[in-house]
Scaffold this motif. Structure first.
Motif, PDB file in Angstrom:
ATOM      1  N   LYS A   1      17.916  59.701 -18.427  1.00 49.32           N
ATOM      2  CA  LYS A   1      16.749  59.160 -19.147  1.00 49.32           C
ATOM      3  C   LYS A   1      16.539  57.676 -18.850  1.00 49.32           C
ATOM      4  CE  LYS A   1      16.931  62.443 -23.019  1.00 49.32           C
ATOM      5  NZ  LYS A   1      17.136  62.602 -24.481  1.00 49.32           N
ATOM      6  N   HIS A   2      17.637  56.938 -18.782  1.00 47.54           N
ATOM      7  CA  HIS A   2      17.514  55.502 -18.510  1.00 47.54           C
ATOM      8  C   HIS A   2      16.992  55.269 -17.089  1.00 47.54           C
ATOM      9  CE1 HIS A   2      18.856  51.301 -17.745  1.00 47.54           C
ATOM     10  NE2 HIS A   2      18.536  51.152 -19.023  1.00 47.54           N
ATOM     11  N   ILE A   3      17.405  56.097 -16.154  1.00 54.24           N
ATOM     12  CA  ILE A   3      16.914  55.978 -14.776  1.00 54.24           C
ATOM     13  C   ILE A   3      15.405  56.181 -14.741  1.00 54.24           C
ATOM     14  CG2 ILE A   3      16.917  57.050 -12.485  1.00 54.24           C
ATOM     15  CD1 ILE A   3      19.870  57.583 -12.818  1.00 54.24           C
TER      16      ILE A   3
ATOM     17  N   GLY B   1      25.920  67.960  -6.976  1.00 57.59           N
ATOM     18  CA  GLY B   1      26.715  68.527  -5.891  1.00 57.59           C
ATOM     19  C   GLY B   1      27.170  69.939  -6.197  1.00 57.59           C
ATOM     20  N   ALA B   2      27.833  70.560  -5.224  1.00 56.81           N
ATOM     21  CA  ALA B   2      28.283  71.942  -5.364  1.00 56.81           C
ATOM     22  C   ALA B   2      29.291  72.109  -6.499  1.00 56.81           C
ATOM     23  CB  ALA B   2      28.903  72.419  -4.047  1.00 56.81           C
ATOM     24  N   ASP B   3      30.030  71.029  -6.786  1.00 56.88           N
ATOM     25  CA  ASP B   3      31.038  71.108  -7.847  1.00 56.88           C
ATOM     26  C   ASP B   3      30.495  70.684  -9.204  1.00 56.88           C
ATOM     27  OD1 ASP B   3      30.692  68.445  -7.391  1.00 56.88           O
ATOM     28  OD2 ASP B   3      32.823  67.944  -7.230  1.00 56.88           O
ATOM     29  N   GLY B   4      29.179  70.447  -9.273  1.00 58.61           N
ATOM     30  CA  GLY B   4      28.562  70.059 -10.529  1.00 58.61           C
ATOM     31  C   GLY B   4      28.503  68.561 -10.771  1.00 58.61           C
ATOM     32  N   THR B   5      29.074  67.765  -9.881  1.00 57.90           N
ATOM     33  CA  THR B   5      29.037  66.306 -10.035  1.00 57.90           C
ATOM     34  C   THR B   5      27.629  65.786  -9.749  1.00 57.90           C
ATOM     35  OG1 THR B   5      31.346  66.152  -9.317  1.00 57.90           O
ATOM     36  CG2 THR B   5      30.051  64.118  -9.274  1.00 57.90           C
ATOM     37  N   LYS B   6      27.179  64.861 -10.574  1.00 58.25           N
ATOM     38  CA  LYS B   6      25.865  64.252 -10.375  1.00 58.25           C
ATOM     39  C   LYS B   6      25.994  63.020  -9.487  1.00 58.25           C
ATOM     40  CE  LYS B   6      24.322  65.402 -15.086  1.00 58.25           C
ATOM     41  NZ  LYS B   6      23.920  64.784 -16.375  1.00 58.25           N
ATOM     42  N   TYR B   7      24.986  62.818  -8.625  1.00 54.07           N
ATOM     43  CA  TYR B   7      24.969  61.645  -7.751  1.00 54.07           C
ATOM     44  C   TYR B   7      23.595  60.994  -7.778  1.00 54.07           C
ATOM     45  CZ  TYR B   7      29.277  63.598  -5.801  1.00 54.07           C
ATOM     46  OH  TYR B   7      30.544  64.091  -5.650  1.00 54.07           O
ATOM     47  N   VAL B   8      23.595  59.681  -7.559  1.00 56.40           N
ATOM     48  CA  VAL B   8      22.342  58.948  -7.377  1.00 56.40           C
ATOM     49  C   VAL B   8      22.438  58.159  -6.080  1.00 56.40           C
ATOM     50  CG1 VAL B   8      21.770  58.756  -9.826  1.00 56.40           C
ATOM     51  CG2 VAL B   8      23.165  56.977  -8.746  1.00 56.40           C
ATOM     52  N   VAL B   9      21.278  57.947  -5.466  1.00 53.90           N
ATOM     53  CA  VAL B   9      21.185  57.134  -4.250  1.00 53.90           C
ATOM     54  C   VAL B   9      20.334  55.911  -4.582  1.00 53.90           C
ATOM     55  CG1 VAL B   9      20.289  57.036  -1.881  1.00 53.90           C
ATOM     56  CG2 VAL B   9      21.473  59.095  -2.702  1.00 53.90           C
ATOM     57  N   LYS B  10      20.770  54.754  -4.089  1.00 56.37           N
ATOM     58  CA  LYS B  10      20.042  53.511  -4.353  1.00 56.37           C
ATOM     59  C   LYS B  10      19.835  52.741  -3.060  1.00 56.37           C
ATOM     60  CE  LYS B  10      21.316  51.535  -8.326  1.00 56.37           C
ATOM     61  NZ  LYS B  10      22.168  50.803  -9.283  1.00 56.37           N
ATOM     62  N   LYS B  11      18.819  51.906  -3.047  1.00 59.88           N
ATOM     63  CA  LYS B  11      18.597  51.015  -1.917  1.00 59.88           C
ATOM     64  C   LYS B  11      19.732  50.001  -1.870  1.00 59.88           C
ATOM     65  CE  LYS B  11      13.586  51.353  -1.453  1.00 59.88           C
ATOM     66  NZ  LYS B  11      12.313  50.605  -1.372  1.00 59.88           N
TER      67      LYS B  11
ATOM     68  N   ALA C   1      28.611  58.489  -7.774  1.00 57.42           N
ATOM     69  CA  ALA C   1      28.631  59.474  -8.847  1.00 57.42           C
ATOM     70  C   ALA C   1      27.951  58.893 -10.078  1.00 57.42           C
ATOM     71  CB  ALA C   1      30.068  59.868  -9.158  1.00 57.42           C
ATOM     72  N   TYR C   2      27.346  59.775 -10.864  1.00 56.93           N
ATOM     73  CA  TYR C   2      26.581  59.349 -12.037  1.00 56.93           C
ATOM     74  C   TYR C   2      26.916  60.270 -13.201  1.00 56.93           C
ATOM     75  CZ  TYR C   2      22.526  58.414 -15.021  1.00 56.93           C
ATOM     76  OH  TYR C   2      21.717  58.100 -16.080  1.00 56.93           O
ATOM     77  N   SER C   3      27.123  59.685 -14.387  1.00 61.42           N
ATOM     78  CA  SER C   3      27.552  60.497 -15.530  1.00 61.42           C
ATOM     79  C   SER C   3      26.536  60.546 -16.667  1.00 61.42           C
ATOM     80  CB  SER C   3      28.882  59.959 -16.078  1.00 61.42           C
ATOM     81  OG  SER C   3      28.745  58.603 -16.479  1.00 61.42           O
TER      82      SER C   3
ATOM     83  N   VAL D   1      18.768  39.180  -3.803  1.00 61.58           N
ATOM     84  CA  VAL D   1      18.938  40.577  -4.206  1.00 61.58           C
ATOM     85  C   VAL D   1      19.679  40.635  -5.538  1.00 61.58           C
ATOM     86  CG1 VAL D   1      19.992  42.792  -3.633  1.00 61.58           C
ATOM     87  CG2 VAL D   1      18.978  41.385  -1.819  1.00 61.58           C
ATOM     88  N   VAL D   2      19.101  41.359  -6.504  1.00 58.46           N
ATOM     89  CA  VAL D   2      19.746  41.559  -7.802  1.00 58.46           C
ATOM     90  C   VAL D   2      20.122  43.032  -7.919  1.00 58.46           C
ATOM     91  CG1 VAL D   2      19.521  41.367 -10.304  1.00 58.46           C
ATOM     92  CG2 VAL D   2      18.387  39.696  -8.833  1.00 58.46           C
ATOM     93  N   ILE D   3      21.342  43.288  -8.355  1.00 62.60           N
ATOM     94  CA  ILE D   3      21.838  44.662  -8.448  1.00 62.60           C
ATOM     95  C   ILE D   3      22.328  44.955  -9.863  1.00 62.60           C
ATOM     96  CG2 ILE D   3      22.495  44.685  -6.014  1.00 62.60           C
ATOM     97  CD1 ILE D   3      25.406  44.266  -6.898  1.00 62.60           C
ATOM     98  N   GLY D   4      22.576  46.243 -10.120  1.00 61.82           N
ATOM     99  CA  GLY D   4      23.236  46.642 -11.364  1.00 61.82           C
ATOM    100  C   GLY D   4      22.356  46.652 -12.602  1.00 61.82           C
ATOM    101  N   PHE D   5      21.302  47.451 -12.592  1.00 68.14           N
ATOM    102  CA  PHE D   5      20.373  47.493 -13.730  1.00 68.14           C
ATOM    103  C   PHE D   5      20.690  48.631 -14.703  1.00 68.14           C
ATOM    104  CE2 PHE D   5      18.159  44.922 -10.687  1.00 68.14           C
ATOM    105  CZ  PHE D   5      17.377  44.061 -11.440  1.00 68.14           C
ATOM    106  N   GLU D   6      21.932  49.109 -14.676  1.00 62.75           N
ATOM    107  CA  GLU D   6      22.286  50.246 -15.528  1.00 62.75           C
ATOM    108  C   GLU D   6      22.153  49.956 -17.024  1.00 62.75           C
ATOM    109  OE1 GLU D   6      23.962  51.003 -11.556  1.00 62.75           O
ATOM    110  OE2 GLU D   6      23.989  49.253 -12.896  1.00 62.75           O
TER     111      GLU D   6
END
Length: 320
Positions: free
Chosen positions: A45-47, A80-90, A39-41, A214-219
């Motif tokens: 813009k940052h993405i 999603g159908a309920d309005g929730t935003k999602y992102v997919v990552k490698k 889920a993404y809130s 592998v480096v993760i978490g670039f939010e």
């Protein structure tokens, strides 16, 4: 992620054969490799600012990252159908960095240098996410410490935690004020190397077991002093190792081998280490809590910070 969010995966060009729960994510086993969906809130813009950079880093074959995966409409956010935003990552089949391993700690710092090299090559045209000045952050934190100090001295029937805090607040505040003063002078002189930073790099950000690190978490990726990333991970490791001076220099030297650290960089590291960040975090957490009940863990953390402070200051002195 609730199963009701799985319908968003229909908008991606991969087939899911299996899923598994991860920390705050759903791991997807697909015909195109591992992916995660979460889920993404944010606004997105940052993405948009980071997506191209992360894709370019992945093409380097030096460091792998959890880059964003667009849906079939070319968008990085799927609703999603309920309005929730999602992102997919490698994602990757890896193991976490083991902070108890000297080898893993040194590797984590080496990978940071390699990451900075790749980020330098792929800087976006617009530097939209510039970090706030470190001197401003330090001044803000000092004001918060002053507020906590005044609150503690007004308080009756203080707990053991509060008595211990009140007894050392002045000394830590003075350290913070000196660091803020030095940082203000440093920034005013225009010193230090800035570039794209991970933004929250620590031993949870780096994983091993894939063919390359592998480096993760670039939010929180931003444009800042590069040493802010190095400071962040070295400080966290040093806290685990009771501020072992020899280890501290091994970590800094490891970064230096793969990127290079100048005199201005060392001065900046000295200033940042000079700020009592862990003490501020404990005090800030205490002040913003209910205060009716203070967890024993907070008391233990405070005692550890106080016990380690002489060694932290000794490490800083060796950098002068």
């Amino acid at each position: 992620m609730a199963d009701k969010g799985l319908e968003v995966l229909e908008k991606y060009d991969f087939e899911v054969s299996q899923t598994a729960r991860g920390r705050g994510v759903l791991v997807l086993y697909t015909d195109k490799g591992l992916r995660v969906v979460k889920a993404y809130s944010g606004s997105g813009k940052h993405i948009l600012w980071t997506a191209g950079v992360l894709d370019a880093v992945n093409c380097s074959d030096t460091v792998a990252v959890d880059a964003y995966v667009p849906n079939t409409d070319g968008e990085y956010i799927t609703v999603g159908a309920d309005g929730t935003k999602y992102v997919v990552k490698k994602w990757y089949d890896v193991k976490d960095c083991d902070v108890k391993s000297y080898g893993d700690c040194l590797s984590a710092v080496r990978v940071l240098a390699l990451l900075h090299n790749e980020l330098d090559k792929n800087r976006p045209d617009r530097l939209d996410y510039c970090a706030r000045g470190l001197e401003l952050d330090m001044e803000k934190h000092n004001n918060e410490l002053l507020r906590v100090k005044k609150y503690l001295f007004r308080r009756n029937n203080r707990s053991d935690f509060e008595l211990l805090s009140a007894g050392c607040c002045d000394a830590f505040y003075d350290e913070g004020a000196e660091a803020a003063k030095r940082m203000k002078e440093y920034a005013a002189a225009g010193r230090g190397v800035k570039g794209l930073c991970h933004g929250s790099y620590n031993y949870h950000s780096i994983c091993f077991g894939y063919r390359i690190p592998v480096v993760i978490g670039f939010e929180k990726m931003n444009y800042n002093y590069l040493m802010s990333d190095l400071y962040n991970i070295v400080r966290k490791i040093m806290e685990k190792y009771d501020w072992d001076v020899k280890l501290g220099y091994k970590l800094i030297d490891e970064y230096d081998k793969f990127r290079g650290i100048g005199e201005d960089d060392l001065e900046l590291l000295s200033i940042m280490f000079g700020y009592p960040e862990k003490f501020w975090k404990i005090m800030n957490s205490y002040y913003n809590s209910g205060k009716a009940w203070i967890p024993a863990k907070s008391h233990d953390k405070l005692k550890k910070v106080i016990a380690q402070n002489f060694k932290r200051l000794e490490f800083i002195r060796t950098m002068s």
